[in-house]
Design an enzyme around this catalytic site. Structure first.
Site, PDB file in Angstrom:
ATOM      1  N   SER A  52      34.163  34.038  44.464  1.00  0.00           N
ATOM      2  CA  SER A  52      34.556  34.083  43.050  1.00  0.00           C
ATOM      3  C   SER A  52      36.051  34.342  42.907  1.00  0.00           C
ATOM      4  O   SER A  52      36.633  35.157  43.643  1.00  0.00           O
ATOM      5  CB  SER A  52      33.824  35.224  42.331  1.00  0.00           C
ATOM      6  OG  SER A  52      32.454  34.998  42.306  1.00  0.00           O
ATOM      7  N   ILE A  53      36.644  33.697  41.913  1.00  0.00           N
ATOM      8  CA  ILE A  53      38.060  33.926  41.628  1.00  0.00           C
ATOM      9  C   ILE A  53      38.271  35.410  41.296  1.00  0.00           C
ATOM     10  O   ILE A  53      39.239  36.036  41.745  1.00  0.00           O
ATOM     11  CB  ILE A  53      38.516  33.014  40.464  1.00  0.00           C
ATOM     12  CG1 ILE A  53      38.483  31.548  40.919  1.00  0.00           C
ATOM     13  CG2 ILE A  53      39.915  33.411  39.978  1.00  0.00           C
ATOM     14  CD1 ILE A  53      38.758  30.520  39.821  1.00  0.00           C
ATOM     15  N   TYR A  93      33.972  17.115  33.386  1.00  0.00           N
ATOM     16  CA  TYR A  93      34.183  18.518  32.995  1.00  0.00           C
ATOM     17  C   TYR A  93      33.586  18.773  31.603  1.00  0.00           C
ATOM     18  O   TYR A  93      33.196  19.883  31.261  1.00  0.00           O
ATOM     19  CB  TYR A  93      35.675  18.867  33.049  1.00  0.00           C
ATOM     20  CG  TYR A  93      35.942  20.357  33.161  1.00  0.00           C
ATOM     21  CD1 TYR A  93      35.422  21.095  34.227  1.00  0.00           C
ATOM     22  CD2 TYR A  93      36.713  21.030  32.217  1.00  0.00           C
ATOM     23  CE1 TYR A  93      35.658  22.455  34.333  1.00  0.00           C
ATOM     24  CE2 TYR A  93      36.955  22.384  32.326  1.00  0.00           C
ATOM     25  CZ  TYR A  93      36.432  23.090  33.380  1.00  0.00           C
ATOM     26  OH  TYR A  93      36.670  24.448  33.480  1.00  0.00           O
ATOM     27  N   LYS A 137      37.299  25.415  27.376  1.00  0.00           N
ATOM     28  CA  LYS A 137      38.586  25.931  27.883  1.00  0.00           C
ATOM     29  C   LYS A 137      39.691  25.762  26.832  1.00  0.00           C
ATOM     30  O   LYS A 137      40.582  26.606  26.727  1.00  0.00           O
ATOM     31  CB  LYS A 137      38.972  25.242  29.193  1.00  0.00           C
ATOM     32  CG  LYS A 137      38.081  25.586  30.377  1.00  0.00           C
ATOM     33  CD  LYS A 137      37.904  27.065  30.595  1.00  0.00           C
ATOM     34  CE  LYS A 137      37.163  27.384  31.890  1.00  0.00           C
ATOM     35  NZ  LYS A 137      36.748  28.805  31.977  1.00  0.00           N
ATOM     36  N   THR A 176      33.875  27.270  44.211  1.00  0.00           N
ATOM     37  CA  THR A 176      33.093  28.471  43.880  1.00  0.00           C
ATOM     38  C   THR A 176      31.706  28.037  43.411  1.00  0.00           C
ATOM     39  O   THR A 176      31.451  26.839  43.262  1.00  0.00           O
ATOM     40  CB  THR A 176      33.766  29.268  42.741  1.00  0.00           C
ATOM     41  OG1 THR A 176      33.753  28.448  41.569  1.00  0.00           O
ATOM     42  CG2 THR A 176      35.188  29.673  43.064  1.00  0.00           C
TER      43      THR A 176
HETATM   44  P1  NAP Z   1      31.842  32.052  39.783  1.00  0.00           P
HETATM   45  O1  NAP Z   1      32.096  32.809  41.007  1.00  0.00           O
HETATM   46  O2  NAP Z   1      30.539  31.328  39.667  1.00  0.00           O
HETATM   47  O3  NAP Z   1      32.028  33.021  38.506  1.00  0.00           O
HETATM   48  C1  NAP Z   1      31.476  32.765  37.236  1.00  0.00           C
HETATM   49  C2  NAP Z   1      30.877  34.048  36.743  1.00  0.00           C
HETATM   50  O4  NAP Z   1      30.349  33.929  35.406  1.00  0.00           O
HETATM   51  C3  NAP Z   1      29.709  34.502  37.619  1.00  0.00           C
HETATM   52  O5  NAP Z   1      29.916  35.841  37.987  1.00  0.00           O
HETATM   53  C4  NAP Z   1      28.509  34.379  36.675  1.00  0.00           C
HETATM   54  O6  NAP Z   1      27.460  35.256  37.008  1.00  0.00           O
HETATM   55  C5  NAP Z   1      29.172  34.728  35.370  1.00  0.00           C
HETATM   56  N1  NAP Z   1      28.322  34.473  34.218  1.00  0.00           N
HETATM   57  C6  NAP Z   1      27.751  33.307  33.822  1.00  0.00           C
HETATM   58  N2  NAP Z   1      27.003  33.507  32.723  1.00  0.00           N
HETATM   59  C7  NAP Z   1      27.125  34.823  32.396  1.00  0.00           C
HETATM   60  C8  NAP Z   1      26.594  35.658  31.367  1.00  0.00           C
HETATM   61  N3  NAP Z   1      25.771  35.184  30.407  1.00  0.00           N
HETATM   62  N4  NAP Z   1      26.919  36.982  31.349  1.00  0.00           N
HETATM   63  C9  NAP Z   1      27.710  37.484  32.301  1.00  0.00           C
HETATM   64  N5  NAP Z   1      28.241  36.767  33.311  1.00  0.00           N
HETATM   65  C10 NAP Z   1      27.945  35.448  33.359  1.00  0.00           C
HETATM   66  O7  NAP Z   1      32.940  30.917  39.577  1.00  0.00           O
HETATM   67  P2  NAP Z   1      34.544  30.971  39.403  1.00  0.00           P
HETATM   68  O8  NAP Z   1      34.982  29.601  39.730  1.00  0.00           O
HETATM   69  O9  NAP Z   1      35.124  32.128  40.116  1.00  0.00           O
HETATM   70  O10 NAP Z   1      34.677  31.134  37.814  1.00  0.00           O
HETATM   71  C11 NAP Z   1      35.437  32.155  37.190  1.00  0.00           C
HETATM   72  C12 NAP Z   1      36.210  31.566  36.021  1.00  0.00           C
HETATM   73  O11 NAP Z   1      37.216  30.696  36.531  1.00  0.00           O
HETATM   74  C13 NAP Z   1      35.359  30.722  35.080  1.00  0.00           C
HETATM   75  O12 NAP Z   1      35.802  30.942  33.750  1.00  0.00           O
HETATM   76  C14 NAP Z   1      35.703  29.309  35.497  1.00  0.00           C
HETATM   77  O13 NAP Z   1      35.504  28.355  34.463  1.00  0.00           O
HETATM   78  C15 NAP Z   1      37.161  29.490  35.813  1.00  0.00           C
HETATM   79  N6  NAP Z   1      37.790  28.426  36.597  1.00  0.00           N
HETATM   80  C16 NAP Z   1      37.243  28.014  37.771  1.00  0.00           C
HETATM   81  C17 NAP Z   1      37.860  27.001  38.491  1.00  0.00           C
HETATM   82  C18 NAP Z   1      37.259  26.488  39.764  1.00  0.00           C
HETATM   83  O14 NAP Z   1      37.654  25.414  40.207  1.00  0.00           O
HETATM   84  N7  NAP Z   1      36.353  27.217  40.406  1.00  0.00           N
HETATM   85  C19 NAP Z   1      39.057  26.409  38.020  1.00  0.00           C
HETATM   86  C20 NAP Z   1      39.610  26.865  36.829  1.00  0.00           C
HETATM   87  C21 NAP Z   1      38.951  27.865  36.119  1.00  0.00           C
HETATM   88  P3  NAP Z   1      26.273  34.747  38.040  1.00  0.00           P
HETATM   89  O15 NAP Z   1      26.863  33.919  39.105  1.00  0.00           O
HETATM   90  O16 NAP Z   1      25.654  35.995  38.537  1.00  0.00           O
HETATM   91  O17 NAP Z   1      25.397  33.866  37.217  1.00  0.00           O
END
Ligand code: NAP
Length: 256
Positions: free
Chosen positions: A19-20, A156, A163, A194
């Site tokens: 996770s980020i 997306y 976003k 992720t």
């Molecule tokens: P990640 O590890 O899957 O993190 C997403 C988190 O959101 C998880 O901890 C998930 O919990 C949580 N979540 C989802 N529904 C929820 C709810 N109802 N209540 C509380 N928590 C909830 O993925 P990540 O890529 O690090 O994402 C973190 C942020 O970065 C997100 O906003 C994503 O859009 C953004 N982002 C990601 C990327 C990329 O390429 N990965 C690029 C730009 C921006 P569970 O897993 O336990 O369900």
């Protein structure tokens, strides 16, 4: 002594070691921060997050489904009881129904659209309000966006719309909280492998394309994101609020 020694933050959105939010947390721990964590309720989320954070002995590790006002209230009450005041909030949460993400945006259902907006955008507003109430003389809040909120990135879909709303929420929150010396900023991250990214169709292709076309000619790494997050959370960015900073190897400046 680290840059964050004596600083207390709340981290929302650690799912696992990829996770980020976890990369940012590790960098904060290395700089002496004290962190409280929320996680999605349920034994599997709890197990995954506890395994990661427990070696650091956080005082607060609470379940919080951001769709539920009572969960948010309970989580921030627990933080308030443990620490009295906090210095920063990291919001790294997003969700859209996977099947709907695979369909064209024009097919999006009303229920799916509301769900995605609620979890991915409104949660920042609610969490910022609760966190700011625990901030004393100053504070910082960050969230994570993606370039698909500015331009169409096929696949997306609704998340891009979320976003766009998230980035503009950052500006309105920065306005509302600025006079209380609470800064609100956004980090627009390049594609990272992720759990959430697994739901985006053609993600690996998109990541390779971004690496090839970007000025730096490489993928973004977690340490790139963490370094910018620490800048935004620290006094180094004391005059910056309402901003979205791209950490994407420069991909977003390229037109072709
Ligand atoms: P990640 O590890 O899957 O993190 C997403 C988190 O959101 C998880 O901890 C998930 O919990 C949580 N979540 C989802 N529904 C929820 C709810 N109802 N209540 C509380 N928590 C909830 O993925 P990540 O890529 O690090 O994402 C973190 C942020 O970065 C997100 O906003 C994503 O859009 C953004 N982002 C990601 C990327 C990329 O390429 N990965 C690029 C730009 C921006 P569970 O897993 O336990 O369900």
């Amino acid at each position: 002594m680290g840059v964050f020694t004596g600083k207390i933050g709340v981290v929302m959105g650690v799912a696992n070691e990829r996770s980020i939010a976890w990369a940012i947390s590790e960098a904060l721990y290395a700089e002496g921060a004290e962190l409280a964590f929320t996680h999605l309720p349920g034994p599997s989320s709890q197990r995954r997050v506890s395994r990661l954070v427990e070696p650091h002995g956080p005082k607060v590790l609470v379940p919080c489904d951001v769709q539920k006002d009572e969960d948010l209230a309970r989580a921030f009450e627990a933080v308030g009881r443990a620490y009295g005041k906090i210095d920063f909030l990291i919001h790294a949460i997003a969700f859209a129904p996977p099947q709907e993400l695979r369909n064209p945006y024009v097919e999006m259902s009303r229920a799916g659209w509301h769900l995605a907006m609620d979890i991915s955008v409104y949660s920042l507003v609610a969490a910022a309000r609760a966190a700011a109430a625990l901030m004393a003389d100053d504070g910082t809040i960050i969230t994570i966006s993606y370039y698909g909120g500015e331009k169409v990135i096929p696949g997306y879909n609704v998340m891009g719309v979320c976003k766009a709303a998230l980035e503009h929420s950052v500006r309105y929150l920065a306005w509302d909280l600025g006079r209380r010396n609470v800064r609100v900023n956004c980090l627009s991250a390049g594609p990272m492998r992720t759990l959430s990214a697994a739901g985006i169709a053609g993600f690996d292709e998109l990541r390779d394309h971004a690496a090839q076309k970007s000025p730096l000619g490489r993928t973004v790494e977690m340490n790139d994101l963490a370094a910018t997050a620490l800048y935004l959370l620290s006094d180094q960015s004391s005059g910056v609020t309402g901003e979205t900073i791209h950490v994407d190897s420069g991909y977003s400046i390229v037109g072709l």
